[in-house]
Design a protein around this motif. Sequence first.
Motif, PDB file in Angstrom:
ATOM      1  N   GLY A   4      36.307  33.297  32.620  1.00  0.00           N
ATOM      2  CA  GLY A   4      35.848  31.938  32.346  1.00  0.00           C
ATOM      3  C   GLY A   4      37.016  30.991  32.123  1.00  0.00           C
ATOM      4  N   TYR A   5      37.970  30.960  33.057  1.00  0.00           N
ATOM      5  CA  TYR A   5      39.195  30.164  32.863  1.00  0.00           C
ATOM      6  C   TYR A   5      38.986  28.667  33.012  1.00  0.00           C
ATOM      7  CZ  TYR A   5      39.734  30.119  37.986  1.00  0.00           C
ATOM      8  OH  TYR A   5      39.549  29.947  39.337  1.00  0.00           O
ATOM      9  N   GLY A   6      37.854  28.230  33.568  1.00  0.00           N
ATOM     10  CA  GLY A   6      37.555  26.795  33.643  1.00  0.00           C
ATOM     11  C   GLY A   6      38.612  26.000  34.370  1.00  0.00           C
ATOM     12  N   SER A   7      39.177  25.003  33.699  1.00  0.00           N
ATOM     13  CA  SER A   7      40.199  24.152  34.297  1.00  0.00           C
ATOM     14  C   SER A   7      41.565  24.823  34.342  1.00  0.00           C
ATOM     15  CB  SER A   7      40.317  22.847  33.503  1.00  0.00           C
ATOM     16  OG  SER A   7      40.856  23.119  32.217  1.00  0.00           O
ATOM     17  N   GLY A   8      41.694  25.972  33.695  1.00  0.00           N
ATOM     18  CA  GLY A   8      42.968  26.694  33.688  1.00  0.00           C
ATOM     19  C   GLY A   8      43.912  26.285  32.576  1.00  0.00           C
ATOM     20  N   ILE A   9      43.435  25.483  31.646  1.00  0.00           N
ATOM     21  CA  ILE A   9      44.302  24.935  30.606  1.00  0.00           C
ATOM     22  C   ILE A   9      44.979  26.000  29.732  1.00  0.00           C
ATOM     23  CG2 ILE A   9      42.478  24.632  28.884  1.00  0.00           C
ATOM     24  CD1 ILE A   9      43.887  21.868  28.309  1.00  0.00           C
ATOM     25  N   PHE A  10      44.361  27.162  29.575  1.00  0.00           N
ATOM     26  CA  PHE A  10      44.901  28.232  28.733  1.00  0.00           C
ATOM     27  C   PHE A  10      45.864  29.143  29.510  1.00  0.00           C
ATOM     28  CE2 PHE A  10      43.407  31.602  25.391  1.00  0.00           C
ATOM     29  CZ  PHE A  10      44.421  31.228  24.523  1.00  0.00           C
ATOM     30  N   LEU A  11      45.819  29.073  30.830  1.00  0.00           N
ATOM     31  CA  LEU A  11      46.578  30.010  31.655  1.00  0.00           C
ATOM     32  C   LEU A  11      48.101  29.924  31.495  1.00  0.00           C
ATOM     33  CD1 LEU A  11      44.339  29.992  34.847  1.00  0.00           C
ATOM     34  CD2 LEU A  11      44.691  31.885  33.232  1.00  0.00           C
ATOM     35  N   PRO A  12      48.719  28.735  31.410  1.00  0.00           N
ATOM     36  CA  PRO A  12      50.171  28.721  31.206  1.00  0.00           C
ATOM     37  C   PRO A  12      50.598  29.450  29.920  1.00  0.00           C
ATOM     38  CG  PRO A  12      49.454  26.590  31.990  1.00  0.00           C
ATOM     39  CD  PRO A  12      48.203  27.381  31.681  1.00  0.00           C
ATOM     40  N   THR A  13      49.813  29.321  28.872  1.00  0.00           N
ATOM     41  CA  THR A  13      50.110  30.033  27.620  1.00  0.00           C
ATOM     42  C   THR A  13      49.922  31.532  27.810  1.00  0.00           C
ATOM     43  OG1 THR A  13      49.427  28.115  26.327  1.00  0.00           O
ATOM     44  CG2 THR A  13      49.485  30.243  25.190  1.00  0.00           C
ATOM     45  N   LEU A  14      48.827  31.928  28.435  1.00  0.00           N
ATOM     46  CA  LEU A  14      48.560  33.352  28.657  1.00  0.00           C
ATOM     47  C   LEU A  14      49.619  33.985  29.549  1.00  0.00           C
ATOM     48  CD1 LEU A  14      44.677  33.342  29.147  1.00  0.00           C
ATOM     49  CD2 LEU A  14      45.977  33.908  27.072  1.00  0.00           C
ATOM     50  N   SER A  15      50.162  33.221  30.484  1.00  0.00           N
ATOM     51  CA  SER A  15      51.167  33.758  31.403  1.00  0.00           C
ATOM     52  C   SER A  15      52.419  34.231  30.667  1.00  0.00           C
ATOM     53  CB  SER A  15      51.549  32.721  32.465  1.00  0.00           C
ATOM     54  OG  SER A  15      52.362  31.707  31.908  1.00  0.00           O
ATOM     55  N   LYS A  16      52.663  33.689  29.487  1.00  0.00           N
ATOM     56  CA  LYS A  16      53.832  34.089  28.684  1.00  0.00           C
ATOM     57  C   LYS A  16      53.560  35.356  27.880  1.00  0.00           C
ATOM     58  CE  LYS A  16      55.181  29.294  28.340  1.00  0.00           C
ATOM     59  NZ  LYS A  16      55.135  28.099  27.527  1.00  0.00           N
ATOM     60  N   MET A  17      52.304  35.784  27.844  1.00  0.00           N
ATOM     61  CA  MET A  17      51.919  36.939  27.036  1.00  0.00           C
ATOM     62  C   MET A  17      51.709  38.198  27.870  1.00  0.00           C
ATOM     63  SD  MET A  17      49.248  35.080  24.479  1.00  0.00           S
ATOM     64  CE  MET A  17      49.328  36.374  23.239  1.00  0.00           C
ATOM     65  N   ALA A  18      51.870  38.079  29.200  1.00  0.00           N
ATOM     66  CA  ALA A  18      51.584  39.219  30.068  1.00  0.00           C
ATOM     67  C   ALA A  18      52.483  39.187  31.300  1.00  0.00           C
ATOM     68  CB  ALA A  18      50.122  39.181  30.505  1.00  0.00           C
ATOM     69  N   LYS A  19      52.752  40.369  31.822  1.00  0.00           N
ATOM     70  CA  LYS A  19      53.490  40.439  33.082  1.00  0.00           C
ATOM     71  C   LYS A  19      52.655  39.861  34.214  1.00  0.00           C
ATOM     72  CE  LYS A  19      56.556  44.250  32.074  1.00  0.00           C
ATOM     73  NZ  LYS A  19      56.972  45.623  32.410  1.00  0.00           N
ATOM     74  N   LYS A  20      51.328  40.156  34.174  1.00  0.00           N
ATOM     75  CA  LYS A  20      50.420  39.625  35.187  1.00  0.00           C
ATOM     76  C   LYS A  20      49.126  39.196  34.506  1.00  0.00           C
ATOM     77  CE  LYS A  20      47.997  40.559  39.469  1.00  0.00           C
ATOM     78  NZ  LYS A  20      47.645  41.518  40.504  1.00  0.00           N
ATOM     79  N   VAL A  21      48.580  38.061  34.953  1.00  0.00           N
ATOM     80  CA  VAL A  21      47.293  37.569  34.460  1.00  0.00           C
ATOM     81  C   VAL A  21      46.371  37.412  35.662  1.00  0.00           C
ATOM     82  CG1 VAL A  21      46.069  35.686  33.309  1.00  0.00           C
ATOM     83  CG2 VAL A  21      48.369  36.322  32.537  1.00  0.00           C
ATOM     84  N   THR A  22      45.189  37.967  35.530  1.00  0.00           N
ATOM     85  CA  THR A  22      44.136  37.738  36.517  1.00  0.00           C
ATOM     86  C   THR A  22      43.079  36.892  35.824  1.00  0.00           C
ATOM     87  OG1 THR A  22      44.554  39.819  37.665  1.00  0.00           O
ATOM     88  CG2 THR A  22      42.391  38.809  37.985  1.00  0.00           C
ATOM     89  N   ALA A  23      42.708  35.787  36.463  1.00  0.00           N
ATOM     90  CA  ALA A  23      41.748  34.852  35.877  1.00  0.00           C
ATOM     91  C   ALA A  23      40.501  34.802  36.755  1.00  0.00           C
ATOM     92  CB  ALA A  23      42.382  33.470  35.753  1.00  0.00           C
ATOM     93  N   LEU A  24      39.348  35.030  36.130  1.00  0.00           N
ATOM     94  CA  LEU A  24      38.072  35.082  36.840  1.00  0.00           C
ATOM     95  C   LEU A  24      37.167  33.960  36.361  1.00  0.00           C
ATOM     96  CD1 LEU A  24      36.147  37.285  38.542  1.00  0.00           C
ATOM     97  CD2 LEU A  24      35.151  37.478  36.268  1.00  0.00           C
ATOM     98  N   ASP A  25      36.557  33.261  37.293  1.00  0.00           N
ATOM     99  CA  ASP A  25      35.549  32.257  36.950  1.00  0.00           C
ATOM    100  C   ASP A  25      34.581  32.171  38.111  1.00  0.00           C
ATOM    101  OD1 ASP A  25      34.105  29.864  36.067  1.00  0.00           O
ATOM    102  OD2 ASP A  25      35.815  29.536  34.754  1.00  0.00           O
ATOM    103  N   ILE A  26      33.356  31.810  37.812  1.00  0.00           N
ATOM    104  CA  ILE A  26      32.335  31.722  38.856  1.00  0.00           C
ATOM    105  C   ILE A  26      32.501  30.468  39.719  1.00  0.00           C
ATOM    106  CG2 ILE A  26      30.549  30.532  37.514  1.00  0.00           C
ATOM    107  CD1 ILE A  26      28.627  32.777  38.760  1.00  0.00           C
ATOM    108  N   HIS A  27      33.194  29.451  39.207  1.00  0.00           N
ATOM    109  CA  HIS A  27      33.356  28.219  39.987  1.00  0.00           C
ATOM    110  C   HIS A  27      34.306  28.440  41.165  1.00  0.00           C
ATOM    111  CE1 HIS A  27      37.389  27.144  38.651  1.00  0.00           C
ATOM    112  NE2 HIS A  27      37.022  27.252  37.389  1.00  0.00           N
ATOM    113  N   LYS A  28      34.310  27.485  42.070  1.00  0.00           N
ATOM    114  CA  LYS A  28      35.106  27.590  43.307  1.00  0.00           C
ATOM    115  C   LYS A  28      36.312  26.643  43.301  1.00  0.00           C
ATOM    116  CE  LYS A  28      31.880  30.215  45.231  1.00  0.00           C
ATOM    117  NZ  LYS A  28      31.959  31.610  44.948  1.00  0.00           N
ATOM    118  N   GLU A  29      36.766  26.220  42.128  1.00  0.00           N
ATOM    119  CA  GLU A  29      37.850  25.237  42.029  1.00  0.00           C
ATOM    120  C   GLU A  29      39.231  25.886  41.929  1.00  0.00           C
ATOM    121  OE1 GLU A  29      37.220  22.041  42.458  1.00  0.00           O
ATOM    122  OE2 GLU A  29      35.104  22.561  42.632  1.00  0.00           O
ATOM    123  N   THR A  30      39.404  27.021  42.582  1.00  0.00           N
ATOM    124  CA  THR A  30      40.686  27.733  42.462  1.00  0.00           C
ATOM    125  C   THR A  30      41.858  26.914  43.011  1.00  0.00           C
ATOM    126  OG1 THR A  30      40.193  28.898  44.511  1.00  0.00           O
ATOM    127  CG2 THR A  30      39.677  30.044  42.464  1.00  0.00           C
TER     128      THR A  30
END
Length: 179
Positions: A22-48
């Motif tokens: 449920g990554y939505g607009s992706g606002i949390f992803l830059p922070t999460l990217s610093k906490m993991a070697k790889k991040v996979t983000a899943l959402d039902i929307h098509k705004e990738t």
Amino acid sequence: KRLKNTLKLMQPYRFEHLLEIGYGSGIFLPTLSKMAKKVTALDIHKETAAVRRMLDWYQVGNIELISDDIMKMPFPDQSFDGCVIVSTLEDIKDSARAVGEIKRVLKPGAHLFMSFPVENIATSAFFRLVGEDPHEIHPSDHRYILDFLGKNFTIERVLKYPSFLPIDLSLYVSVQCRK
């Protein structure tokens, strides 16, 4: 506030492969990217594509965006050592089935961090005041989610917000996948 409080639960951990559902607009992803070697983000929307442009602007390259359904995630069993879900499970009618699918893709010992609103007299009254049915907005309430989590995971920590009020508006939960 919900992102910051979820991040507090996650602070001591680092991950090889973290899943955000449920990554939505992706606002949390830059922070999460610093906490993991790889991040996979899943959402039902098509705004990738739009989210990818934002990530490129932030020069974040360790994130894979997937448009798919939480009920049938396209990942092999035991793919992730961590997962974060912010304000998503309460929106799913069959959150028990969703939690089962999350458990399937987590490795034994993996950590799952969640936040979701609490259903109580105040929150229900607010939704009714603005002309909405609280059970339509959030078909899975916090009691149902916590009960199913407790049956499938070891609950490590529950934070309530705001802590100074006699009622809770949000819960932040850290659980560990049973081995």
